[in-house]
Write an enzyme that holds these catalytic residues in place. Structure first.
Site, short mmCIF file in Angstrom:
data_model
loop_
_atom_site.label_atom_id
_atom_site.label_comp_id
_atom_site.label_asym_id
_atom_site.label_seq_id
_atom_site.Cartn_x
_atom_site.Cartn_y
_atom_site.Cartn_z
N TYR A 41 0.90 -1.63 -0.19
CA TYR A 41 0.15 0.09 0.32
C TYR A 41 0.55 1.35 -0.02
O TYR A 41 0.41 2.01 -0.19
CB TYR A 41 -0.80 0.19 1.25
CG TYR A 41 -2.38 1.14 1.56
CD1 TYR A 41 -3.11 0.69 0.46
CD2 TYR A 41 -1.92 1.92 2.16
CE1 TYR A 41 -3.87 2.06 0.21
CE2 TYR A 41 -2.26 3.53 2.37
CZ TYR A 41 -3.45 3.37 1.18
OH TYR A 41 -4.35 4.19 0.69
N PHE B 47 -7.91 20.27 -25.82
CA PHE B 47 -8.19 18.70 -25.82
C PHE B 47 -9.36 18.53 -24.73
O PHE B 47 -9.08 19.38 -24.10
CB PHE B 47 -6.88 17.58 -24.92
CG PHE B 47 -7.56 16.21 -25.04
CD1 PHE B 47 -7.33 15.55 -26.90
CD2 PHE B 47 -7.59 15.71 -24.02
CE1 PHE B 47 -8.42 14.73 -26.97
CE2 PHE B 47 -8.66 14.21 -23.86
CZ PHE B 47 -8.45 13.59 -25.78
N THR B 48 -10.16 17.26 -24.68
CA THR B 48 -11.53 17.33 -24.63
C THR B 48 -10.94 17.43 -22.36
O THR B 48 -11.85 18.05 -21.69
CB THR B 48 -12.40 16.18 -25.01
OG1 THR B 48 -11.35 15.41 -24.39
CG2 THR B 48 -12.65 16.46 -26.10
N ASP C 10 1.33 19.04 -22.39
CA ASP C 10 0.73 17.24 -22.34
C ASP C 10 1.53 17.40 -22.97
O ASP C 10 1.93 17.22 -23.67
CB ASP C 10 -0.75 18.20 -22.87
CG ASP C 10 -1.42 16.47 -22.94
OD1 ASP C 10 -1.17 15.27 -22.96
OD2 ASP C 10 -2.73 16.74 -23.21
N LYS D 214 -0.77 6.26 -23.48
CA LYS D 214 -0.75 6.24 -25.12
C LYS D 214 1.10 5.89 -25.06
O LYS D 214 1.97 4.89 -25.35
CB LYS D 214 0.04 7.91 -25.65
CG LYS D 214 -2.05 8.45 -25.86
CD LYS D 214 -2.66 8.35 -24.98
CE LYS D 214 -4.32 8.77 -24.65
NZ LYS D 214 -5.37 9.20 -23.45
N ARG E 278 -14.04 13.72 -34.87
CA ARG E 278 -12.94 14.88 -33.67
C ARG E 278 -13.36 16.14 -34.45
O ARG E 278 -12.71 16.45 -35.05
CB ARG E 278 -11.37 14.09 -33.70
CG ARG E 278 -10.67 12.94 -33.59
CD ARG E 278 -10.73 13.43 -31.38
NE ARG E 278 -11.95 13.09 -30.34
CZ ARG E 278 -11.72 13.39 -29.36
NH1 ARG E 278 -10.66 12.77 -28.62
NH2 ARG E 278 -12.69 12.83 -28.18
N PHE F 239 -19.51 13.55 -26.48
CA PHE F 239 -18.86 12.18 -26.89
C PHE F 239 -19.00 10.75 -26.80
O PHE F 239 -19.08 10.07 -28.00
CB PHE F 239 -17.35 13.02 -28.30
CG PHE F 239 -16.39 12.88 -26.56
CD1 PHE F 239 -16.16 13.99 -26.61
CD2 PHE F 239 -15.55 11.98 -26.88
CE1 PHE F 239 -15.31 14.71 -25.45
CE2 PHE F 239 -14.47 12.26 -26.28
CZ PHE F 239 -14.61 13.34 -25.43
O1 PLI Z 1 -7.42 8.67 -21.59
P1 PLI Z 1 -6.50 9.90 -20.37
O2 PLI Z 1 -7.39 9.92 -19.18
O3 PLI Z 1 -5.17 8.91 -20.32
O4 PLI Z 1 -5.87 11.28 -20.79
C1 PLI Z 1 -6.30 12.53 -21.43
C2 PLI Z 1 -5.54 12.74 -22.58
C3 PLI Z 1 -5.10 13.91 -21.96
N1 PLI Z 1 -4.18 14.57 -23.41
C4 PLI Z 1 -4.43 14.42 -24.51
C5 PLI Z 1 -3.58 14.89 -26.13
C6 PLI Z 1 -5.45 12.86 -24.75
O5 PLI Z 1 -5.25 12.65 -26.20
C7 PLI Z 1 -5.79 12.69 -24.06
C8 PLI Z 1 -6.68 11.08 -24.11
N2 PLI Z 1 -6.89 10.67 -25.05
C9 PLI Z 1 -7.08 9.75 -25.59
C10 PLI Z 1 -8.59 8.83 -24.95
C11 PLI Z 1 -8.02 9.47 -27.13
O6 PLI Z 1 -8.78 8.82 -27.91
O7 PLI Z 1 -7.18 10.17 -28.15
#
Ligand code: PLI
Length: 462
Positions: free
Chosen positions: A72, A124-125, A215, A258, A382, A449
């Site tokens: 933990y 970004f969203t 980011d 990513k 998008r 979305f």
């Molecule tokens: O999906 P998260 O919470 O791990 O990350 C959010 C996020 C932040 N910045 C950017 C540039 C992204 O592309 C992003 C998440 N993107 C998704 C889920 C996508 O499908 O592009």
């Protein structure tokens, strides 16, 4: 002879793909309200919804899972992750989070005050949603070329320094808690920022006492574009380019899903000790102890390993080339896509693809739905749906870019899959005037979305 480059890995474990019949796909689409987010993945043939959390892990990452220390507090796996982030990205302090938006939540709460402005190179969203939740107004300071899908600017993610400077003059530096710089820019088409622009932005901000937060979600892809396109970097390893990039920021939010090659995880990193201390206090409220932040020990081990693998030049070269391989086939067939081809995805220009649809008929949403129906390939809207509504007027935000993203998961599909996707898009393009528009029949209040539902408007097609 120009020799072809193969996938720099061999396959040890496979998942069987299934192709539904047209009638089954039609049923699935109706059940999912014409929203590709609401399809079941087992109903999808080739899944290009996102590159987020969809990477294939390496043998070494799977082995790392077994080293996961599930304590933990003070987990050994946390220290592996912390050292990987420090070594590869160069920041002093790291706070783990369950994914990128966990880090965005912490950063926004810690830095933003009601009435602030957060400039960024296109929204970004989730990032903008957290900024707005904390009382800020997002201001887009990306160069104009980024909003033109046909413009071949090599660094379409660049900040327009005069836009940034005039915002600083207009509202004053005290109202700008940080500049939010995405490297690369997802919604512009996976477009990179040049090293020079990062350096200039950092210098401008620091001359006004404003910090720069990256980011960093797809920062390795950005580093590779710098190697290819910016003079002086061709012979440098991507790892060194990345370190220099990060030196022009004061910290970052990261979605590990990513460029860290894992299925879940993220972090907030910074050089400022005071911000770090406050983040350690806040993380326990939302994510968990500062030594796991919502991740299991095994997730942290896999992410530490993925961070090193992602900066391998062979890996990242193939990654970018595979996306380009798909995009080039579409360009050769005359399909309108965002140029230049970006780092993580090929973006179809839905306005040009379906010129008979008005933006109110959600052309990108309609195109993503039609592609699934036609071939079982899942993509993502998008455009106007993702852009949401203006928080003051309640009107739709109307982005210039109305795109469908064919997002390539890392190390998952072969070039043969890319050929099939290209064939599918090209065949739909040939009968594009049969695609009708959509109306939104259910609209959630935030990040609509993900869960919105649609129905066809039969009269809208030709
Ligand atoms: O999906 P998260 O919470 O791990 O990350 C959010 C996020 C932040 N910045 C950017 C540039 C992204 O592309 C992003 C998440 N993107 C998704 C889920 C996508 O499908 O592009």
């Amino acid at each position: 002879m120009n020799k072809r480059v193969a996938e720099p890995y061999k396959i040890k474990s496979v998942e069987t793909l299934k192709m539904l019949s047209y009638e089954e796909r039609e049923r699935a689409l109706i059940l999912g309200g014409y929203n590709t987010f609401l399809l079941r993945s087992e109903d999808v043939y080739i899944d290009l919804l996102t590159d987020s959390g969809t990477s294939a892990m390496s043998d070494l990452q799977w082995a790392a899972l077994m080293r996961g220390d599930e304590a933990y507090a003070g987990s050994k796996s946390w220290f592996s992750l912390e050292s990987a982030v420090r070594e590869v990205y160069g920041y002093r302090f790291v706070i783990p989070t369950h994914q990128g938006r966990g880090a965005e939540n912490l950063l926004s709460q810690l830095k933003i005050h009601q009435g602030d402005f957060v400039p960024g190179n296109m929204y970004f969203t989730t990032t903008r949603a957290h900024q707005e939740l904390n009382g800020a107004t997002f201001v887009d300071v990306i160069i104009d070329e980024a909003h033109d899908p046909t413009h071949e600017h090599p660094f379409k993610g660049n900040v327009d320094l005069s836009k940034l400077e005039s915002l600083i003059q207009r509202v004053g530096p005290d109202k700008i808690p940080y500049v939010s710089l995405a490297v690369t820019v997802n919604l512009a088409g996976g477009q990179p920022v040049s090293m020079k622009n990062m350096r200039d932005t950092y210098e401008l901000c620091h001359s006004h006492g404003i910090s720069v937060m990256f980011d960093a979600t797809r920062c390795v892809e950005n580093a590779y574009f710098i190697k290819e396109r910016e003079s002086g970097y061709a012979d440098k390893p991507v790892k060194d380019i990345l370190q220099e990039m990060m030196s022009y920021s004061d910290g970052c939010t990261m979605s590990g899903k990513k460029d860290c090659l894992v299925n879940i995880g993220g972090f907030l990193a910074m050089n400022d000790e005071d911000l770090y201390t406050r983040a350690r206090e806040l993380v326990v409220l939302y994510e968990g102890m500062p030594s796991y932040g919502g991740m299991a020990g095994r997730d942290m081990e896999a992410m530490a390993q993925g961070i090193y693998e992602a900066v391998d030049d062979n890996y990242i070269r193939h990654r970018i080339q595979q996306v380009r391989y798909l995009g080039q086939q579409l360009i050769d067939a005359g399909v309108p896509i965002v140029r230049p081809i970006g780092g993580h995805a090929v973006f179809l220009d839905a306005r040009q693809f379906l010129p008979h649809l008005r933006q109110d008929e959600f052309p990108a949403q309609a195109l993503a739905a039609a592609l699934y129906l036609d071939s079982g390939v899942r993509a993502m809207e998008r455009g106007i749906v993702s852009a949401g509504r203006n928080k003051v007027t309640g009107e739709h935000n109307r982005p210039k870019l109305e795109l469908v993203r064919l997002t390539i998961p890392r190390r998952v599909y072969t070039d043969n899959h890319m050929d099939v996707v290209a064939d599918s898009v090209i065949s739909l393009y040939e009968k594009r005037d049969t695609v009708s528009g959509l109306e939104m029949v259910y609209e959630p209040p935030t990040l609509r979305f993900f869960n919105a539902r649609f129905a066809p408007v039969p009269s809208s097609g030709k």
